[in-house]
Design an enzyme around this catalytic site. Structure first.
Site, mmCIF file in Angstrom:
data_model
loop_
_atom_site.group_PDB
_atom_site.id
_atom_site.type_symbol
_atom_site.label_atom_id
_atom_site.label_comp_id
_atom_site.label_asym_id
_atom_site.label_seq_id
_atom_site.Cartn_x
_atom_site.Cartn_y
_atom_site.Cartn_z
ATOM 1 N N GLY A 46 -8.070 17.261 3.342
ATOM 2 C CA GLY A 46 -7.132 18.570 3.429
ATOM 3 C C GLY A 46 -7.817 19.710 2.355
ATOM 4 C CD GLN A 51 -5.785 20.563 -3.857
ATOM 5 O OE1 GLN A 51 -5.930 20.827 -2.656
ATOM 6 N NE2 GLN A 51 -6.697 19.253 -4.269
ATOM 7 C CB CYS A 93 -5.719 14.095 -4.932
ATOM 8 S SG CYS A 93 -5.587 15.679 -4.656
ATOM 9 C CG LEU A 94 -10.858 16.782 -2.329
ATOM 10 C CD1 LEU A 94 -10.710 18.273 -1.468
ATOM 11 C CD2 LEU A 94 -11.497 16.233 -1.707
ATOM 12 C CG HIS A 135 -2.455 14.791 -0.051
ATOM 13 N ND1 HIS A 135 -2.506 13.818 -0.917
ATOM 14 C CD2 HIS A 135 -2.876 16.068 -0.163
ATOM 15 C CE1 HIS A 135 -3.479 13.726 -1.686
ATOM 16 N NE2 HIS A 135 -3.474 15.322 -2.072
ATOM 17 C CD GLU A 136 -3.892 19.018 1.517
ATOM 18 O OE1 GLU A 136 -4.159 19.614 0.438
ATOM 19 O OE2 GLU A 136 -4.699 17.961 1.277
ATOM 20 C CG HIS A 139 -2.024 19.632 -3.274
ATOM 21 N ND1 HIS A 139 -2.054 19.194 -4.658
ATOM 22 C CD2 HIS A 139 -2.789 18.930 -2.815
ATOM 23 C CE1 HIS A 139 -2.920 18.426 -4.354
ATOM 24 N NE2 HIS A 139 -3.165 17.969 -3.398
HETATM 25 ZN ZN ZN Z 1 -4.423 16.440 -2.751
#
Ligand code: ZN
Length: 177
Positions: A46, A51, A93-94, A135-136, A139
């Protein structure tokens, strides 16, 4: 399409409450395409617009990481309208590399959003899909998974987060690689 640089903690853009998408134009389609490519290359399941430095309510999710086109979800202005149950699993998380910890999430969610043309859509997610959706969407409100950690788990990541913050400052100051 092109790969976009992924913003890392504690970049302030990750803490912004993103604004609603109101223009469904070519630039939105291009951004969504670039985000899908960037998510697959990372690799991740995701990615949310902040991000990649864009303060808009747009997120992409693909639990298959590029293996199955039918699992790619593009969500514009998404919101969770129903939550059910509770599951605790390790999440990452990226934008926060190297940190993973257990986070409570609903077992099932219903998400309403619109697509790239502005047409309403609804997704029912269970398990990992429910987790990725939550999660997304977090963000888009500047919320990170580490914010959900309590007690010992929070203590455990605090030191790692300080290290990431120091690295971030070094990069901004032009020190190191
Ligand atoms: Zn994340």
């Amino acid at each position: 399409m092109s790969l976009l640089p992924i913003r890392l903690f504690p970049d302030p853009v990750l803490r912004v409450r993103c604004s609603e998408v109101t223009e469904f134009d070519e630039s939105l389609r291009k951004l969504a395409g670039d985000m899908i490519e960037t998510m697959h290359a990372a690799p991740g399941v995701g990615l949310a617009a902040p991000q990649v430095g864009v303060e808009k309510r747009l997120a992409v999710v693909d639990l298959s990481v590029g293996d199955d086109r039918s699992q790619v979800h593009v969500l514009v202005n998404p919101r969770v309208v129903r939550r059910e149950g509770l599951v605790t699993e390790v999440e990452g998380c990226l934008s926060i590399p190297g940190i993973n910890d257990k986070v409570d999430r609903p077992e099932r969610v219903t998400v309403r959003a619109v697509d790239l043309e502005g047409k309403p859509l609804e997704i029912e997610g269970e398990g990992w899909l429910a987790r990725a959706l939550c999660h997304e969407i977090d963000h888009l409100d500047g919320v990170l998974f580490i914010d959900h950690l309590r007690g010992l788990r929070r203590e455990r990541v605090r030191r790692q987060l300080r290290k990431l913050a120091a690295e971030y400052e070094d990069v901004r100051a032009g020190v190191g690689a």
